[in-house]
Each structure stands twice: as structure tokens, then as C-alpha cells.
Design a protein around this motif. Structure first.
Motif, PDB file in Angstrom:
ATOM      1  N   THR A  43      -1.168   7.036   9.594  1.00 50.32           N
ATOM      2  CA  THR A  43      -0.477   6.364   8.614  1.00 50.32           C
ATOM      3  C   THR A  43      -0.696   4.865   8.778  1.00 50.32           C
ATOM      4  O   THR A  43      -1.125   4.055   7.601  1.00 50.32           O
ATOM      5  CB  THR A  43       1.017   6.859   8.106  1.00 50.32           C
ATOM      6  OG1 THR A  43       1.162   8.113   8.033  1.00 50.32           O
ATOM      7  CG2 THR A  43       1.585   5.905   7.031  1.00 50.32           C
ATOM      8  N   TYR A  44      -0.419   4.287   9.727  1.00 51.59           N
ATOM      9  CA  TYR A  44      -0.297   2.956   9.953  1.00 51.59           C
ATOM     10  C   TYR A  44      -1.775   2.333   9.869  1.00 51.59           C
ATOM     11  O   TYR A  44      -2.011   1.311   9.261  1.00 51.59           O
ATOM     12  CB  TYR A  44       0.354   2.330  11.337  1.00 51.59           C
ATOM     13  CG  TYR A  44       0.106   1.030  11.739  1.00 51.59           C
ATOM     14  CD1 TYR A  44       0.923   0.020  11.186  1.00 51.59           C
ATOM     15  CD2 TYR A  44      -0.984   0.556  12.420  1.00 51.59           C
ATOM     16  CE1 TYR A  44       0.838  -1.144  11.374  1.00 51.59           C
ATOM     17  CE2 TYR A  44      -1.194  -0.743  12.613  1.00 51.59           C
ATOM     18  CZ  TYR A  44      -0.384  -1.465  12.273  1.00 51.59           C
ATOM     19  OH  TYR A  44      -0.373  -3.182  12.324  1.00 51.59           O
ATOM     20  N   VAL A  75       0.673  -1.153   0.053  1.00 50.22           N
ATOM     21  CA  VAL A  75       0.008  -0.140   0.009  1.00 50.22           C
ATOM     22  C   VAL A  75       0.970   1.203  -0.007  1.00 50.22           C
ATOM     23  O   VAL A  75       1.976   1.332   0.636  1.00 50.22           O
ATOM     24  CB  VAL A  75      -0.904   0.117   1.226  1.00 50.22           C
ATOM     25  CG1 VAL A  75      -1.724   1.275   1.132  1.00 50.22           C
ATOM     26  CG2 VAL A  75      -1.860  -1.268   1.145  1.00 50.22           C
ATOM     27  N   LEU A  90       0.996   5.532   0.335  1.00 50.08           N
ATOM     28  CA  LEU A  90       0.347   6.518   0.644  1.00 50.08           C
ATOM     29  C   LEU A  90       0.770   7.653  -0.131  1.00 50.08           C
ATOM     30  O   LEU A  90       1.931   8.011  -0.144  1.00 50.08           O
ATOM     31  CB  LEU A  90       0.865   6.981   2.192  1.00 50.08           C
ATOM     32  CG  LEU A  90      -0.037   8.460   2.718  1.00 50.08           C
ATOM     33  CD1 LEU A  90      -1.424   8.127   2.642  1.00 50.08           C
ATOM     34  CD2 LEU A  90       0.676   8.626   4.136  1.00 50.08           C
ATOM     35  N   ILE A  93      -3.026   2.235   6.272  1.00 45.24           N
ATOM     36  CA  ILE A  93      -2.444   1.077   5.337  1.00 45.24           C
ATOM     37  C   ILE A  93      -2.887  -0.198   5.922  1.00 45.24           C
ATOM     38  O   ILE A  93      -3.068  -1.135   5.169  1.00 45.24           O
ATOM     39  CB  ILE A  93      -0.830   1.221   5.587  1.00 45.24           C
ATOM     40  CG1 ILE A  93      -0.312   2.276   4.838  1.00 45.24           C
ATOM     41  CG2 ILE A  93      -0.244  -0.093   5.185  1.00 45.24           C
ATOM     42  CD1 ILE A  93       1.421   2.534   4.981  1.00 45.24           C
ATOM     43  N   ASP A  94      -3.243  -0.330   7.181  1.00 45.48           N
ATOM     44  CA  ASP A  94      -3.491  -1.632   7.561  1.00 45.48           C
ATOM     45  C   ASP A  94      -5.357  -1.815   7.382  1.00 45.48           C
ATOM     46  O   ASP A  94      -5.352  -3.027   6.694  1.00 45.48           O
ATOM     47  CB  ASP A  94      -3.623  -1.488   9.370  1.00 45.48           C
ATOM     48  CG  ASP A  94      -4.154  -2.896   9.870  1.00 45.48           C
ATOM     49  OD1 ASP A  94      -3.611  -4.040   9.396  1.00 45.48           O
ATOM     50  OD2 ASP A  94      -5.186  -2.809  10.771  1.00 45.48           O
ATOM     51  N   HIS A 113      -6.241  -0.714   4.280  1.00 42.69           N
ATOM     52  CA  HIS A 113      -6.282  -1.015   3.112  1.00 42.69           C
ATOM     53  C   HIS A 113      -5.792  -2.343   2.647  1.00 42.69           C
ATOM     54  O   HIS A 113      -6.303  -3.153   1.885  1.00 42.69           O
ATOM     55  CB  HIS A 113      -5.371   0.122   2.422  1.00 42.69           C
ATOM     56  CG  HIS A 113      -5.632   0.295   0.843  1.00 42.69           C
ATOM     57  ND1 HIS A 113      -5.297   1.413   0.077  1.00 42.69           N
ATOM     58  CD2 HIS A 113      -6.245  -0.641  -0.050  1.00 42.69           C
ATOM     59  CE1 HIS A 113      -5.476   1.252  -1.064  1.00 42.69           C
ATOM     60  NE2 HIS A 113      -5.995   0.038  -1.026  1.00 42.69           N
ATOM     61  N   ARG A 114      -4.945  -2.694   3.606  1.00 43.77           N
ATOM     62  CA  ARG A 114      -4.290  -4.110   3.413  1.00 43.77           C
ATOM     63  C   ARG A 114      -5.408  -5.111   3.496  1.00 43.77           C
ATOM     64  O   ARG A 114      -5.471  -6.506   3.023  1.00 43.77           O
ATOM     65  CB  ARG A 114      -3.046  -4.477   4.268  1.00 43.77           C
ATOM     66  CG  ARG A 114      -2.006  -3.894   4.083  1.00 43.77           C
ATOM     67  CD  ARG A 114      -1.033  -4.445   4.868  1.00 43.77           C
ATOM     68  NE  ARG A 114       0.572  -3.870   4.711  1.00 43.77           N
ATOM     69  CZ  ARG A 114       1.059  -3.381   5.548  1.00 43.77           C
ATOM     70  NH1 ARG A 114       0.543  -3.306   7.128  1.00 43.77           N
ATOM     71  NH2 ARG A 114       2.283  -2.566   5.282  1.00 43.77           N
TER      72      ARG A 114
END
Length: 146
Positions: free
Chosen positions: A78-79, A7, A9, A82-83, A85-86
């Protein structure tokens, strides 16, 4: 963006409401009102903000300058993005709306998988796809979208 691997950003922007507004999405007839300020990958605000009509400003209506202000818990934001989206990789390009609560923790308000908007974010951070444009275009072509 989720594109052939991790992913990514692409862009982060702080959206602010107009003076006296309780939301960040009120736009006046002259396309002022809300404005956005780009955020660096380190969570630092950029020097210039933009209204939806492209006009720029370097200070908020209350006189606060933007340059060098740090977004609290930006690494956690941010984490989290991304989490999430994963866990749902079937969407390639997302927009996330995140708030920060009174305990300085990120709160996911919503995610947008359709109609994420783009031009305010390109004012604040430049080309959204910049270094990924060829790869993104190839993916769209493979899906028959262009």
C-alpha cells in the motif's frame, strides 16, 4: 485514485491463475481460468473469489479456502503504491500490478494508466468509486470527458 487531495486506495484484489497456469491472466473461452479475490484494507482475503464471467468460488482448485488469509507485507504494498502515485499526480486513476518476492518484499511489476479494467475488481470488492462517485463524475465533467 488521486482526486483533490490524498491518494486513495479504492480496491485491492489478489489475482490467481488457473490450475496449471504460470500466469494470472489466462482466461478460458467460458471466461474462467484466472480468478480474483478481494482484499480488505487490513490485507485479509475475502471469503469469495470470482472468475471473469462473474461465477464465484470459495476455494482454490487445490482446495485452499480464501477467507481470513493474510497478504504478507500488505502495508508495504500500500505504501509503495501511494508513494509512486504521489510522484506522478497527473494520472487520476491507476491500476498497479505488484508481486511479492522471496524476501517478502513488494515488487512493482507494472502500472496501468489506461485500460485498467474494472469489472473483475467490482465483483471482488463492490463499486470501485462508491463514496467518491459524485466527486469523480464532477472531475470527469470538468475535463470534458462526460
Amino acid at each position: 485514485m488521486f482526486l483533490n487531495g490524498p491518494v486513495i486506495l479504492l480496491s485491492a484484489t489478489l489475482r490467481c491463475g488457473s490450475e496449471g497456469s504460470i500466469t494470472d491472466n489466462y482466461v478460458t473461452p467460458d471466461e474462467k481460468g484466472m480468478f480474483g479475490i478481494g482484499i480488505t484494507p487490513e490485507g485479509i482475503l475475502k471469503e469469495t473469489a470470482y472468475y471473469m464471467n462473474g461465477l464465484s468460488l470459495s476455494k482454490a482448485p487445490n482446495g485452499q479456502e480464501f477467507a481470513s488469509l493474510r497478504i504478507p507485507c500488505f502495508d508495504k504494498i500500500t505504501y509503495m503504491i501511494i508513494d509512486v502515485h504521489r510522484k506522478m499526480p497527473f494520472f487520476t486513476f491507476w491500476g498497479f500490478d505488484v508481486a511479492i518476492d522471496e524476501n517478502i518484499e513488494p515488487v512493482l511489476i507494472e502500472y496501468n494508466v489506461k485500460g485498467t479494467g474494472n469489472y473483475l475488481y467490482q465483483y471482488t470488492n463492490g463499486s470501485t468509486f462508491s463514496e467518491y462517485i459524485e466527486e469523480f463524475a464532477a472531475m470527469l465533467k470538468d475535463k470534458g470527458l462526460i
